[in-house]
Scaffold this motif. Structure first.
Motif, mmCIF file in Angstrom:
data_model
loop_
_atom_site.group_PDB
_atom_site.id
_atom_site.type_symbol
_atom_site.label_atom_id
_atom_site.label_comp_id
_atom_site.label_asym_id
_atom_site.label_seq_id
_atom_site.Cartn_x
_atom_site.Cartn_y
_atom_site.Cartn_z
ATOM 1 N N LYS A 1 0.813 -1.211 0.000
ATOM 2 C CA LYS A 1 0.000 0.000 0.000
ATOM 3 C C LYS A 1 0.851 1.268 0.000
ATOM 4 O O LYS A 1 0.448 2.300 -0.541
ATOM 5 N N ARG A 2 2.021 1.181 0.626
ATOM 6 C CA ARG A 2 2.931 2.331 0.644
ATOM 7 C C ARG A 2 3.629 2.519 -0.703
ATOM 8 O O ARG A 2 4.344 3.480 -0.913
ATOM 9 N N GLY A 3 3.417 1.554 -1.618
ATOM 10 C CA GLY A 3 3.954 1.700 -2.972
ATOM 11 C C GLY A 3 5.176 0.873 -3.283
ATOM 12 O O GLY A 3 5.693 0.918 -4.407
ATOM 13 N N LEU A 4 5.671 0.098 -2.324
ATOM 14 C CA LEU A 4 6.890 -0.672 -2.558
ATOM 15 C C LEU A 4 6.613 -1.949 -3.357
ATOM 16 O O LEU A 4 5.691 -2.704 -3.041
ATOM 17 N N LYS A 5 7.444 -2.171 -4.358
ATOM 18 C CA LYS A 5 7.359 -3.387 -5.144
ATOM 19 C C LYS A 5 8.196 -4.470 -4.463
ATOM 20 O O LYS A 5 9.130 -4.171 -3.726
ATOM 21 N N GLU A 6 7.881 -5.716 -4.774
ATOM 22 C CA GLU A 6 8.595 -6.822 -4.127
ATOM 23 C C GLU A 6 10.087 -6.785 -4.434
ATOM 24 O O GLU A 6 10.918 -7.076 -3.563
ATOM 25 N N GLU A 7 10.450 -6.392 -5.665
ATOM 26 C CA GLU A 7 11.875 -6.360 -6.015
ATOM 27 C C GLU A 7 12.637 -5.327 -5.175
ATOM 28 O O GLU A 7 13.811 -5.523 -4.833
ATOM 29 N N THR A 8 11.949 -4.225 -4.826
ATOM 30 C CA THR A 8 12.589 -3.208 -3.976
ATOM 31 C C THR A 8 12.763 -3.742 -2.567
ATOM 32 O O THR A 8 13.809 -3.543 -1.939
ATOM 33 N N VAL A 9 11.746 -4.423 -2.067
ATOM 34 C CA VAL A 9 11.812 -5.018 -0.733
ATOM 35 C C VAL A 9 12.969 -6.003 -0.652
ATOM 36 O O VAL A 9 13.728 -6.017 0.330
ATOM 37 N N ARG A 10 13.117 -6.807 -1.688
ATOM 38 C CA ARG A 10 14.198 -7.796 -1.698
ATOM 39 C C ARG A 10 15.569 -7.137 -1.865
ATOM 40 O O ARG A 10 16.547 -7.520 -1.210
ATOM 41 N N LYS A 11 15.642 -6.142 -2.738
ATOM 42 C CA LYS A 11 16.912 -5.467 -3.000
ATOM 43 C C LYS A 11 17.480 -4.830 -1.733
ATOM 44 O O LYS A 11 18.682 -4.888 -1.471
ATOM 45 N N PHE A 12 16.604 -4.213 -0.934
ATOM 46 C CA PHE A 12 17.054 -3.537 0.287
ATOM 47 C C PHE A 12 16.932 -4.427 1.524
ATOM 48 O O PHE A 12 17.163 -3.973 2.634
ATOM 49 N N ASP B 1 11.176 7.290 2.011
ATOM 50 C CA ASP B 1 11.495 8.287 0.980
ATOM 51 C C ASP B 1 12.577 7.752 0.051
ATOM 52 O O ASP B 1 12.488 7.861 -1.174
ATOM 53 N N LEU B 2 13.599 7.171 0.657
ATOM 54 C CA LEU B 2 14.702 6.639 -0.147
ATOM 55 C C LEU B 2 14.253 5.463 -1.011
ATOM 56 O O LEU B 2 14.569 5.397 -2.205
ATOM 57 N N LEU B 3 13.525 4.546 -0.425
ATOM 58 C CA LEU B 3 13.095 3.355 -1.167
ATOM 59 C C LEU B 3 12.237 3.726 -2.372
ATOM 60 O O LEU B 3 12.434 3.195 -3.478
ATOM 61 N N MET B 4 11.309 4.631 -2.184
ATOM 62 C CA MET B 4 10.453 5.058 -3.291
ATOM 63 C C MET B 4 11.249 5.836 -4.335
ATOM 64 O O MET B 4 10.985 5.733 -5.537
ATOM 65 N N SER B 5 12.229 6.613 -3.879
ATOM 66 C CA SER B 5 13.068 7.371 -4.807
ATOM 67 C C SER B 5 13.890 6.431 -5.685
ATOM 68 O O SER B 5 13.966 6.595 -6.905
#
Length: 572
Positions: free
Chosen positions: A133-144, A262-266
């Motif tokens: 819901k906050r806009g994070l994709k699974e690949e971003t979650v995994r990357k970080f 902020d960083l993750l979405m950026s």
């Protein structure tokens, strides 16, 4: 058989290694760049592919690929060796980590803890839904490597004990706390954002509360961060730095946001030159990390009184370090994460419209203060300090003129105010800006420059100067042979001095330069002796006694020799 170091040097050139961190430009057989280790406008950092080393004529740092990586990454030789070996494809069969063995073990502990948090996140649908819901994709979650700490008091501790880690080690890295009834997990019922160092190794965490029917207190802190440890120093870490540094160099800018989301979405939006302060004020150490790759900062903060106050110190430090500070203007009351989620295209447009901090503040203050007198007062209070901190005289003159036109005051009046600000703030800002530069005596500098010429010419197939004569003169002046003086230098110092000589002098000028240096060196030696005789004569005068005849005679002889040296030259 070649050593691992020699194998690595065979496969990696100094120019390839340095250029992967900073921009370098061809200068004849060598390369030049602005030094990544100190603030400078004119390039004085030289990379020599032929010699396989680098040298900065501004801060006097120099060395080979290993010392460069050690300095720029903030690591020791063993770590640099491992890093470069991996890059070169060289297998290190036996590397004795010695004193670093414990740190390597602790890095492994935190990596295991991160895996534990990751596994728990993928078991928890509520947390995954929240992140989505906050806009994070699974690949971003995994990357970080975002994870989740369960609500239980000892789940992580129990897991790590089974993996062979001890309570003492877990406490060392700040993931458990000792209470009256024993140890318990520091992070419970929290979304976990792993914090990495410049090499991508996990050193700590920031945990955001995520209560899902637990008995957590209502006034519990929204964020809990790792404490200072042997691995984690808050003032030296920027969230996302390890993933942003290469793009920072490519784009020649660094975008600074406040929070992890902020960083993750950026990054997810393609702005991968972004780092986050994690809610703390910028430190000079963090700014120096950024300066390794760029001098341009893009800041996103609230355009209100609190935003000004929170960012003031970091902005001033950045300006005093010679950095260009620009502001990204977002709609009131919205942070980068939410703005990107609602309007990613608008985010990229906002980045292109960023304004220099002074232009931004002038516009904002005028909008908030239509009365001319109030406007002038606010400009003096909030903008004058920024102008005072600008390092470049040209840039400063540009903004003095701009401020003068906007507030209707003469430039001289503004300059006088800036002078007072500089005087008042010197202890607060200027002392933080640079490490103390050691004072190098003229004798030391001349001596090393002369030794550099000797080392350089000794390494040439055919010397273009009379090395025998120069060495004899050196021995006479210094009362020690040049060869003996050179043996006292390390290999790195020898390389640096030879490179310096090669860069400063051509084959046509080096002979004349050596003669001049010998004359200057002798003059400095005699001047030192003259200073001693002056002290002795002065002491006699203070004691009310006549100076010793031998001392007076020596004083006259030294003075005469110095006068002769000033008007004569050695012949080659």
């Amino acid at each position: 058989m070649l050593s691992p170091v020699d194998q690595i040097k065979e496969r990696l050139s100094i120019s390839d290694v340095v250029s992967s961190y900073i921009k370098i430009d061809r200068a004849g057989a060598n390369y030049k760049a602005r030094c990544p280790f100190h603030n400078e406008k004119t390039p004085s950092f030289v990379v020599s592919p032929g010699r396989g080393n680098y040298h900065c004529f501004g801060c006097n740092r120099g060395g080979d690929i290993f010392s460069f990586v050690e300095e720029i990454e903030g690591i020791d030789f063993t770590q640099a060796l491992k890093m470069l070996a991996e890059r070169a494809g060289v297998t290190l069969e036996k590397v004795d980590y010695g004193a670093h063995k414990e740190k390597v073990h602790l890095y492994g502990l935190l990596d295991e803890a991160t895996k534990f948090f990751e596994v728990n996140l993928y078991k928890n649908e509520a947390v995954k839904d929240y992140l989505k819901k906050r806009g994070l994709k699974e690949e971003t979650v995994r990357k970080f490597r975002i994870g989740f700490a369960p609500a239980e008091w000892n789940s992580l501790q129990s897991h790590l004990l089974k993996k062979g880690y001890t309570d003492r080690e877990m406490e060392q890295v700040g993931i458990i706390i000792q209470g009256n009834r024993g140890y318990y997990d520091r992070f419970r019922s929290r979304i976990m954002f792993p914090i990495a160092d410049s090499q991508g190794r996990i050193v700590g965490y920031s945990g955001r509360i995520f209560s899902i029917g637990t008995t957590e207190e209502k006034d519990v802190a929204k964020y809990v961060n790792s404490p200072e440890t042997a691995l984690y120093s808050k003032s030296n870490i920027l969230f996302g730095y390890d993933k942003a540094k290469q793009t920072m160099m490519q784009k020649n800018s660094c975008l600074i946001v406040e929070g992890q989301m902020d960083l993750l979405m950026s990054h997810q939006a393609g702005t991968t030159n972004t780092v986050a302060t994690s809610g703390t004020a910028l430190t000079v150490e963090q700014l120096n990390l950024i300066k390794r790759f760029t001098d341009t900062l893009l800041l996103s903060f609230d355009a209100d009184e609190a935003g000004f106050k929170a960012s003031e110190r970091g902005v001033r430090l950045a300006l005093s370090l010679g950095m260009d500070v620009k502001i990204i203007s977002l709609p009131d009351g919205i942070d980068p994460a939410d703005f990107i989620l609602k309007d990613e295209t608008g985010w990229h447009i906002a980045l292109t419209k960023s304004k220099h901090i002074i232009d931004f503040c002038l516009k904002l203050l005028r909008e908030k203060n239509p009365d001319d007198r109030e406007f002038r007062k606010e400009v003096e209070k909030k903008i004058f300090p920024y102008v005072a901190d600008i390092v470049s005289p040209i840039d400063q003159a540009h903004f003095i003129k701009k401020v003068s036109e906007r507030i209707g005051l003469q430039e001289d009046v503004i300059r006088e105010s800036l002078s007072k600000i500089k005087s008042q703030d010197q202890s607060n800002y200027q002392l933080e800006k640079h490490e103390a530069t050691p004072l190098i005596s003229p004798k030391y500098s001349i001596n090393h420059r002369l030794l550099g010429i000797i080392i350089w010419q000794d390494g040439e197939k055919e010397s273009v100067i009379s090395l025998k004569m120069i060495k004899e003169e050196y021995t006479r002046v210094m009362e020690v042979s040049a060869d003996e003086a050179i043996t006292r230098l390390s290999d790195s110092e020898k390389n640096n001095l030879a490179l310096q000589a090669e860069m400063y002098y051509s084959p046509e000028t080096v002979g004349r330069a050596a003669d001049e240096l010998l004359k200057n060196l002798e003059q400095e030696v005699l001047q030192e002796e003259l200073t001693i005789t002056n002290v002795l004569i002065k002491k006699s005068e203070l004691d009310g006694k006549p100076a010793d005849d031998e001392i007076l005679k020596k004083h006259r002889e030294l003075s005469q020799k110095i006068d002769i040296l000033k008007t004569s030259r050695f012949s080659g």
